[in-house]
Design a protein around this motif. Structure first.
Motif: not given
Length: 575
Positions: A338-347, A349-354, A358-367
């Motif tokens: 449903v979106w162009y695939p790309h995976l970025k690693l974050v070191s 849990l705090w950075l992942f949730k932040l 923006f990267i997961h929840f907002i696009p999920a709501i729109l889609l």
């Protein structure tokens, strides 16, 4: 002339009783047995009857699984007649067996492989004790009664000793007196049991590792009566070679993230790049269960323990394959993306949730809104919510590393003849992290039924998704460049004498995920080296490539309002 398979010869004509045969490991085990040991006797599968579905129906459903496609290429469906469903449940007294079925097992079974367990890290202590601990005790009680038992194989987990950083192939001291645990479970209500749970678990991270550790001691109790072997896999991922490279039916662990990334819905992965992550392909696990059983049956009693692991033999780090994983995602995307695939690693849990906000929840709501408008079922927000809620339970396993020594496994592999080494491979030394194809890397790729058939390259739908992703990235990141600007940058680097790999690395370091794939960098670098001057696309017959404009947005809105059940591919065709 090749030597005869000693493993295959041992199992020929023998009857096997398998618990957990419908799970990830279990179904791969059944496939391996039927495909590589066709001389096997009966394979008794413990199955729970489900609402409105008898075990015969469940068996019929099982045989239609895509894992058996390779099997059916070399034999007829008659091979499934060797599978005998047995109604029961490890979580019930006497395994939930009828007197008749129990007697059939006692009279006929030669090998027992106990794989059933609850893997839910959030499950209650009462439930995990009932299934993981008492379930194992019930299986061992049955083994004691079996008349001609050759070996009992217990599927455990390397993480039963996760309170240690370095773990060897032996059974460690029990974390608690088993009778005390059972007494508490029997006498306390759920609320009271939860209050004493933390103290009871001690250094164990969850109820799963605690009860699986105690279950190993149930096996130890019986090892003087008949041969027993414990196999401890680490994190089990998609297959390395069989039945096809990258096959899985599980969403647990890293392969779940990879599946999500292939569909474009997961774009961040919380890992420490430098940590060694211990992954083991499911086909290696299945082979080790069979080889360990064959080996243990050479004696009349005793216990052996094997780590089915990679951390001390073939260490894997995400940092070493980050670029490679994204190259695979770009070259072999999921058709259902449903979106162009790309995976970025974050070191952290705090950075992942932040970033997830923006990267997961907002696009999920729109889609999900688009899915509702087009008559689909909104699932993306709920998916990310489930991932979010599970992170606390997984923190210890995500951000820590262990050394699981597999000396016994390596010695066992060395005893196999050439035929068995190929047919029942348990030595992972040949896994090549630099492979150009996902199946040879040891990277936890994931090929579900219909997900990555033949690893298709980008198609028309992917081009549409790429355009959508580019538009979103352009709004979010000032560092984004258009396709023409990308090509101009590549042309400059080519004239500076840089190689495609150097160009790609430089662009990634600056533009991060807005850069196009390595393949496209190579393509345009080659064209510029051949003398091409223009950065524009060549003219071609047919409908021109569309771009995102206000006019197109209004057109999409009009299409959706006219037919709320319109599909994404139909929208793409209209554009």
């Amino acid at each position: 002339m090749p030597e005869e398979s000693q493993v295959r010869a041992f199992y020929a004509g023998k009857n096997i009783f398998i618990t957990g045969g419908t799970g990830f490991v279990g179904i791969c085990l059944v496939d391996k047995i039927l495909r590589c040991i066709p001389e096997i006797g009966k394979v008794y599968l413990l199955m729970r009857p489900k609402k409105n579905k008898e075990i015969s129906d469940r068996l019929q459903e099982l045989t239609k699984n895509s894992i058996f496609e390779k099997l059916l290429e070399i034999t007829s469906p008659d091979i499934f007649k060797k599978l005998v469903p047995v109604a029961g449940d490890v979580g019930e007294e006497n395994l939930g067996l009828s007197a008749q079925d129990r007697q059939i097992l006692i009279d006929n079974v030669n090998v027992v492989i106990h794989s059933a367990a609850t893997l839910d890290f959030g499950e209650t202590l009462r439930k995990t004790v009932e299934i993981n601990l008492l379930g194992t005790r019930r299986v061992m009680d049955l083994c004691k009664e079996i008349k001609n038992l050759k070996v009992m194989v217990q599927v455990s987990s390397a993480y039963v000793n996760s309170y240690l950083k370095e773990v060897h192939e032996k059974v460690y001291e029990a974390p608690e007196d088993v009778n005390n645990v059972l007494s508490l479970v029997d006498t306390l209500n759920d609320e009271s049991l939860q209050q004493v749970e933390t103290k009871l678990l001690g250094s164990h991270p969850n109820n799963y590792t605690f009860t699986k550790h105690l279950a190993e001691h149930e096996v130890v109790k019986y090892s003087d009566s008949f041969p027993c072997t414990i196999v401890r896999p680490t994190m089990i991922v998609a297959s390395w070679k069989e039945p096809v490279p990258g096959w899985t039916c599980s969403k647990v662990g890293p392969q779940g993230f990879i599946m999500g990334a292939a569909k474009g819905v997961v774009r961040r992965l919380p890992v420490v790049k430098e940590n060694v992550a211990d992954y083991i392909p499911v086909d290696v696990v299945v082979n080790e269960l069979l080889v360990a059983g064959y080996n243990a049956a050479k004696t009349t009693s005793g216990l052996t323990v094997f780590h089915c692991s990679s951390s001390t033999q073939k260490p894997f780090t995400w940092g070493a394959v980050e670029e490679q994983v994204n190259a695979f995602l770009h070259e072999y995307p999921s058709k259902g993306a449903v979106w162009y695939p790309h995976l970025k690693l974050v070191s952290s849990l705090w950075l992942f949730k932040l970033s997830a906000i923006f990267i997961h929840f907002i696009p999920a709501i729109l889609l999900d809104m688009v899915l509702r408008l087009t008559g689909g079922r909104p699932i993306l927000f709920r998916l990310h919510k489930n991932v979010w809620s599970s992170l606390g339970r997984l923190r210890k396993f995500i951000f820590n590393q262990w050394r699981f020594y597999n000396t016994n496994t390596m010695e066992l592999a060395a005893t196999l003849n050439e035929t068995d080494s190929k047919l029942f491979y348990i030595d992972i030394g040949e896994i090549d992290a630099s492979s150009k194809r996902p199946e040879g890397t040891g990277v936890p790729t994931a090929r579900r039924s219909g997900t990555l058939p033949g690893y298709p390259r980008r198609n028309k739908t992917q081009s549409v998704l790429r355009g959508a992703a580019d538009k979103s990235a352009a709004q979010a990141e000032s560092s984004y460049l258009s396709n023409i600007e990308h090509r101009a940058v590549r042309e400059y680097f080519v004239k500076k004498g840089k190689t495609p790999k150097e160009i790609f690395e430089d662009m990634v370091s600056v533009l991060q995920e807005s850069v196009l794939s390595y393949t496209m960098v190579k393509k345009w670098a080659r064209l510029f080296q051949q003398g091409r001057e223009s950065c524009e696309d060549d003219s071609r017959p047919g409908r021109p490539v569309t771009v995102v404009t206000e006019e197109i947005v209004r057109k999409i809105e009009k299409l959706v309002l006219a037919d709320r059940r319109i599909k994404l591919w139909q929208i793409a065709e209209e554009l």
